[in-house]
Design a protein around this motif. Sequence first.
Motif, PDB file in Angstrom:
ATOM      1  N   ALA A  58       0.890  -1.293  -0.136  1.00 54.27           N
ATOM      2  CA  ALA A  58       0.136  -0.162   0.032  1.00 54.27           C
ATOM      3  C   ALA A  58       0.830   1.393  -0.044  1.00 54.27           C
ATOM      4  N   ASP A  59       1.780   1.017   0.380  1.00 54.35           N
ATOM      5  CA  ASP A  59       2.871   2.370   0.669  1.00 54.35           C
ATOM      6  C   ASP A  59       3.374   2.692  -0.777  1.00 54.35           C
ATOM      7  N   LYS A  60       3.481   2.051  -1.804  1.00 57.85           N
ATOM      8  CA  LYS A  60       3.857   2.216  -3.192  1.00 57.85           C
ATOM      9  C   LYS A  60       2.634   3.089  -3.817  1.00 57.85           C
ATOM     10  N   GLN A  61       1.513   3.011  -3.317  1.00 55.64           N
ATOM     11  CA  GLN A  61       0.294   3.415  -4.046  1.00 55.64           C
ATOM     12  C   GLN A  61       0.283   5.101  -4.013  1.00 55.64           C
ATOM     13  N   TYR A  62       0.093   5.706  -5.295  1.00 58.04           N
ATOM     14  CA  TYR A  62      -0.500   7.097  -5.115  1.00 58.04           C
ATOM     15  C   TYR A  62      -2.067   7.111  -5.410  1.00 58.04           C
ATOM     16  N   LYS A  63      -2.917   7.627  -4.411  1.00 56.90           N
ATOM     17  CA  LYS A  63      -4.237   7.681  -4.812  1.00 56.90           C
ATOM     18  C   LYS A  63      -4.409   8.910  -5.753  1.00 56.90           C
ATOM     19  N   ILE A  64      -5.312   8.984  -6.666  1.00 56.80           N
ATOM     20  CA  ILE A  64      -5.302  10.049  -7.627  1.00 56.80           C
ATOM     21  C   ILE A  64      -6.838  10.211  -7.869  1.00 56.80           C
ATOM     22  N   ALA A  65      -7.478  11.315  -7.782  1.00 56.97           N
ATOM     23  CA  ALA A  65      -8.876  11.814  -8.243  1.00 56.97           C
ATOM     24  C   ALA A  65      -8.662  12.191  -9.536  1.00 56.97           C
ATOM     25  N   SER A  66      -9.597  11.370 -10.717  1.00 50.61           N
ATOM     26  CA  SER A  66      -9.301  11.725 -12.028  1.00 50.61           C
ATOM     27  C   SER A  66     -10.232  12.389 -12.722  1.00 50.61           C
ATOM     28  N   ASN A  67     -10.090  13.131 -13.725  1.00 49.40           N
ATOM     29  CA  ASN A  67     -10.816  13.703 -14.590  1.00 49.40           C
ATOM     30  C   ASN A  67     -11.985  14.636 -13.662  1.00 49.40           C
ATOM     31  N   VAL A  68     -11.574  15.278 -12.841  1.00 48.96           N
ATOM     32  CA  VAL A  68     -12.399  15.902 -12.126  1.00 48.96           C
ATOM     33  C   VAL A  68     -12.972  17.250 -12.586  1.00 48.96           C
ATOM     34  N   LYS A  69     -14.275  17.324 -12.664  1.00 49.48           N
ATOM     35  CA  LYS A  69     -14.879  18.348 -13.198  1.00 49.48           C
ATOM     36  C   LYS A  69     -15.339  19.345 -12.103  1.00 49.48           C
TER      37      LYS A  69
END
Length: 271
Positions: free
Chosen positions: A200-211
């Motif tokens: 889990a430490d190597k993950q980057y959580k990204i909110a994508s294509n946010v309007k």
Amino acid sequence: MLNFKTGSIFSRKTGSEQQSPEPESDNRVLAVWGSPSSGKTLVSVKLAKHLASKRKNVALLLCDMTAPPLPCICPPSDIECEKSLGSILAATHVTDNLIKQNCVLHKKQSYITLIGMLKGENVFTYPPYTAEQAVELIEHLRNVAPYVIIDCGSIIATDILSAVSLMESDAVLRLVNCDLKSISYLSSQLPLLMDQKWDADKQYKIASNVKQYEAKENMEQILNGVTFTIPHSEEVEQQYLSGDLFKDLGLKDSKGFRKELEKISKEVFGI
């Protein structure tokens, strides 16, 4: 990754290897994964193009065998040769030379090598492959290019290559749209990743294509925070719809997208 003048790994004429600069980060293999239609392929291509603009050799592996992305990311006339990922995974063992022989060359992107299924191919076009072959592919890609970006499929329960890529990569971008269906997707898929290699430490959580009208703050709360937020861009969407993702982004509308992509590159690759 193509000719001597540009400092690339291979020569188009001879296929001989060139000296590549040492990576500037411990992260050499990046897997891009997330909910369906979250922009995985789009972000993968744009990141590869960004690295190429910095004169970094990068291999872009396109995993999807249900809807192969390769015919959708650039015009057919921009492809110099047509070779298939299926030919690599059909071999008993994957080698550096086998990968080099089945790379797809892009006429306008000297530092990028593409590997994926061709138009009309699917998972049944070639013999079944194993997780061991998928691991070999990723390990040998490390020898072929100093930077590797893997565009994973969403449904990892049946996609061996994507599942293995998530385990074997040095870092993972986890893209999620700002909608309830994306949350449902994560709830169904994350339990499949209970292997000890799923770090889990190597993950980057990204909110994508946010309007603008979407509840980004609510999504960040549900995900327990996000590392990056990629805004929607009409210019990017038009390039996606026209199948020309290697085009430059120059409109004001894309400024936020470009800046966030640069932040991701700096954080993940140090570039």
